[in-house]
Design a protein around this motif. Structure first.
Motif, mmCIF file in Angstrom:
data_model
loop_
_atom_site.group_PDB
_atom_site.id
_atom_site.type_symbol
_atom_site.label_atom_id
_atom_site.label_comp_id
_atom_site.label_asym_id
_atom_site.label_seq_id
_atom_site.Cartn_x
_atom_site.Cartn_y
_atom_site.Cartn_z
ATOM 1 N N ASN A 113 -25.402 17.381 -23.698
ATOM 2 C CA ASN A 113 -26.314 18.229 -22.911
ATOM 3 C C ASN A 113 -26.571 19.534 -23.655
ATOM 4 O OD1 ASN A 113 -26.460 16.374 -20.719
ATOM 5 N ND2 ASN A 113 -24.464 17.081 -20.053
ATOM 6 N N ALA A 114 -27.236 19.440 -24.788
ATOM 7 C CA ALA A 114 -27.430 20.599 -25.659
ATOM 8 C C ALA A 114 -28.387 21.623 -25.066
ATOM 9 C CB ALA A 114 -27.930 20.152 -27.030
ATOM 10 N N PHE A 115 -29.444 21.139 -24.421
ATOM 11 C CA PHE A 115 -30.386 22.048 -23.782
ATOM 12 C C PHE A 115 -31.097 21.316 -22.655
ATOM 13 C CE2 PHE A 115 -32.508 20.186 -27.433
ATOM 14 C CZ PHE A 115 -33.785 19.867 -26.994
ATOM 15 N N LYS A 116 -31.738 22.113 -21.798
ATOM 16 C CA LYS A 116 -32.391 21.563 -20.608
ATOM 17 C C LYS A 116 -33.827 22.072 -20.546
ATOM 18 C CE LYS A 116 -30.891 23.121 -16.671
ATOM 19 N NZ LYS A 116 -30.171 23.366 -15.412
ATOM 20 N N MET A 117 -34.756 21.136 -20.428
ATOM 21 C CA MET A 117 -36.184 21.493 -20.356
ATOM 22 C C MET A 117 -36.638 21.473 -18.906
ATOM 23 S SD MET A 117 -37.659 19.435 -23.671
ATOM 24 C CE MET A 117 -37.354 17.821 -22.975
ATOM 25 N N ASN A 118 -37.588 22.358 -18.571
ATOM 26 C CA ASN A 118 -38.097 22.399 -17.199
ATOM 27 C C ASN A 118 -38.791 21.097 -16.816
ATOM 28 O OD1 ASN A 118 -38.911 25.855 -17.554
ATOM 29 N ND2 ASN A 118 -37.197 25.036 -16.425
ATOM 30 N N ILE A 119 -39.876 20.764 -17.518
ATOM 31 C CA ILE A 119 -40.602 19.522 -17.219
ATOM 32 C C ILE A 119 -41.076 18.901 -18.526
ATOM 33 C CG2 ILE A 119 -42.533 18.440 -15.991
ATOM 34 C CD1 ILE A 119 -42.568 20.809 -14.064
ATOM 35 N N TRP A 120 -40.833 17.611 -18.656
ATOM 36 C CA TRP A 120 -41.311 16.837 -19.801
ATOM 37 C C TRP A 120 -42.313 15.838 -19.252
ATOM 38 C CZ3 TRP A 120 -37.470 14.077 -23.650
ATOM 39 C CH2 TRP A 120 -38.088 13.933 -24.885
ATOM 40 N N VAL A 121 -43.540 15.911 -19.713
ATOM 41 C CA VAL A 121 -44.624 15.091 -19.167
ATOM 42 C C VAL A 121 -44.957 13.952 -20.133
ATOM 43 C CG1 VAL A 121 -46.988 15.106 -18.286
ATOM 44 C CG2 VAL A 121 -45.580 17.159 -18.069
ATOM 45 N N ASN A 122 -44.829 12.724 -19.634
ATOM 46 C CA ASN A 122 -45.157 11.521 -20.412
ATOM 47 C C ASN A 122 -44.455 11.494 -21.778
ATOM 48 O OD1 ASN A 122 -46.823 10.916 -18.293
ATOM 49 N ND2 ASN A 122 -48.702 10.912 -19.469
ATOM 50 N N LYS A 123 -43.371 12.245 -21.908
ATOM 51 C CA LYS A 123 -42.650 12.391 -23.191
ATOM 52 C C LYS A 123 -43.588 12.838 -24.310
ATOM 53 C CE LYS A 123 -38.572 9.800 -22.375
ATOM 54 N NZ LYS A 123 -37.528 10.716 -22.085
ATOM 55 N N GLU A 124 -44.697 13.526 -23.928
ATOM 56 C CA GLU A 124 -45.695 14.000 -24.887
ATOM 57 C C GLU A 124 -45.897 15.505 -24.844
ATOM 58 O OE1 GLU A 124 -49.497 11.999 -24.597
ATOM 59 O OE2 GLU A 124 -48.514 10.243 -23.744
#
Length: 119
Positions: free
Chosen positions: A58-69
């Motif tokens: 769990n190196a970092f946390k992103m708010n929202i990842w959309v379509n992995k794009e």
């Protein structure tokens, strides 16, 4: 274009709620708007990282990842700091995601609080 859909959804949220709420509130509402537009989202997703001989799950946390794009980094702050842009660029580089949006919902006009970044 995916970023245009995301910006449209963000504008819808900001139009309905206005500035001044917690980042987590905007995140949940934006996620709802994106899913209602048929997009696949991951909220508060942890990303693993390999560094030399170690694996960090769990190196970092992103708010929202959309379509992995496209990565969305949300803020509800008075002004963007250089650190905010650097953070998003690092997330993009480490995930090999070419496009990211930095969105500050605490802007009077949301168009002034959006930065599109690309690698």
């Amino acid at each position: 274009m995916l970023s245009e859909i995301v910006i449209g959804a963000a504008l819808e949220v900001h139009k309905s709620l206005g500035p001044g709420l917690l980042e987590s509130t905007y995140e949940e509402c934006l996620d709802y708007e994106l899913r209602s537009r048929g997009l696949i989202t991951e909220r508060q997703c942890f990303v693993a990282l390999d560094y030399k001989n170690i694996h960090i799950e769990n190196a970092f946390k992103m708010n929202i990842w959309v379509n992995k794009e496209l990565i969305i980094e949300l803020k509800a702050v008075e002004n963007f700091l250089p650190l905010h842009q650097a953070q998003l660029l690092t997330y993009m580089r480490l995930t090999q995601c070419k496009v990211g949006l930095l969105i500050n919902f605490n802007s009077k006009l949301l168009k002034d609080g959006i930065r599109r970044l690309s690698l």
